[in-house]
Design an enzyme around this catalytic site. Structure first.
Site, PDB file in Angstrom:
ATOM      1  N   SER A  14       0.824  -1.209   0.000  1.00 48.79           N
ATOM      2  CA  SER A  14       0.000   0.000   0.000  1.00 48.79           C
ATOM      3  C   SER A  14       0.857   1.258   0.000  1.00 48.79           C
ATOM      4  O   SER A  14       0.602   2.206  -0.760  1.00 48.79           O
ATOM      5  CB  SER A  14      -0.928   0.000   1.222  1.00 48.79           C
ATOM      6  OG  SER A  14      -1.855  -1.063   1.171  1.00 48.79           O
ATOM      7  N   ARG A  42       0.772   7.930   6.089  1.00 50.35           N
ATOM      8  CA  ARG A  42      -0.046   7.027   6.897  1.00 50.35           C
ATOM      9  C   ARG A  42      -1.498   7.503   6.917  1.00 50.35           C
ATOM     10  O   ARG A  42      -2.423   6.684   6.928  1.00 50.35           O
ATOM     11  CB  ARG A  42       0.502   6.897   8.323  1.00 50.35           C
ATOM     12  CG  ARG A  42      -0.272   5.891   9.176  1.00 50.35           C
ATOM     13  CD  ARG A  42       0.551   5.364  10.322  1.00 50.35           C
ATOM     14  NE  ARG A  42       1.663   4.524   9.865  1.00 50.35           N
ATOM     15  CZ  ARG A  42       1.555   3.247   9.547  1.00 50.35           C
ATOM     16  NH1 ARG A  42       0.389   2.622   9.624  1.00 50.35           N
ATOM     17  NH2 ARG A  42       2.612   2.554   9.169  1.00 50.35           N
ATOM     18  N   HIS A  45      -2.874   6.440   3.685  1.00 50.42           N
ATOM     19  CA  HIS A  45      -3.094   4.994   3.758  1.00 50.42           C
ATOM     20  C   HIS A  45      -4.387   4.679   4.496  1.00 50.42           C
ATOM     21  O   HIS A  45      -5.124   3.754   4.129  1.00 50.42           O
ATOM     22  CB  HIS A  45      -1.904   4.348   4.473  1.00 50.42           C
ATOM     23  CG  HIS A  45      -2.056   2.888   4.724  1.00 50.42           C
ATOM     24  ND1 HIS A  45      -2.416   2.377   5.958  1.00 50.42           N
ATOM     25  CD2 HIS A  45      -1.897   1.812   3.914  1.00 50.42           C
ATOM     26  CE1 HIS A  45      -2.475   1.059   5.893  1.00 50.42           C
ATOM     27  NE2 HIS A  45      -2.160   0.690   4.666  1.00 50.42           N
TER      28      HIS A  45
END
Length: 210
Positions: A14, A42, A45
């Protein structure tokens, strides 16, 4: 049908995809530091939303101050149990910290009813009176962020990313105008998952630095 099954491999893939998309769609984009990059990626994500490249705001020394506080016996106060659940408390404890959420505390429920305020506000009122180094992480309640800004209290860092249409944008704008070390989401976007992702990114970065 073949698909990746290992959690670590899924996450690694990812982040590779996120990096590729950024390079392809924003070739001139520059992260302010490796930690800024880790946090923003993050959050992307967590949300699959690349708007975070532009809407996540950092005060000048917030990352240094926040990480320093995380490395000591500080307490993170969250506005929701969802944010509390999302933060890696096992890793936080290894650095000597802990996480608390008072939204369902009987004192908060009683005070909110008596004063005609939100439980998020009452939770902040209790938190600021406690001893010790404090960090506040808000992903849902603008009233909690507004309430914190009304208090004259020493805070080592604030993650202010309430999501919504009533007071969310305004509360985060107010945070950016304060003198508190802060990370804020500009506009309406945010959420408890985003708040937890930001904290976890710092914790993982600190773990890697050890």
């Amino acid at each position: 049908m073949q698909y990746i099954q290992q959690p670590q491999a899924i996450e690694a893939k990812s982040f590779d995809i996120i990096g590729e998309i950024i390079r392809e769609t924003r070739p001139d984009y520059q992260f302010a530091s490796p930690l800024h990059e880790a946090i923003i990626k993050r959050v992307i994500h967590t949300t699959a939303d690349f708007d975070w490249l532009d809407i996540l705001w950092f005060s000048s020394d917030v990352l240094e101050q926040f990480c320093a506080a995380l490395s000591r016996s500080s307490v993170i106060y969250t506005d929701t149990t969802m944010a509390l659940s999302g933060i890696n408390k096992t890793l936080l404890a290894k650095f000597g910290g802990e996480c608390r959420c008072y939204i369902s505390d009987p004192r908060v429920v009683r005070t909110a009813k008596e004063q005609g305020i939100t439980r998020s506000m009452a939770a902040v009122d209790i938190a600021v009176k406690e001893e010790g180094e404090k960090l506040f992480v808000f992903g849902n309640a603008p009233t909690a962020l507004f309430r914190l800004l009304e208090h004259d209290v020493a805070v080592s860092g604030v993650v202010g990313v309430p999501v919504g249409f009533v007071g969310a944008e305004e509360s985060k704008d107010a945070l950016t105008q304060s003198n508190l070390p802060a990370i804020a989401a500009l506009g309406r976007k945010g959420g408890s998952n985003v708040a937890a992702a930001i904290v976890n990114a710092m914790l993982y970065h600190m773990q890697g630095a050890r």
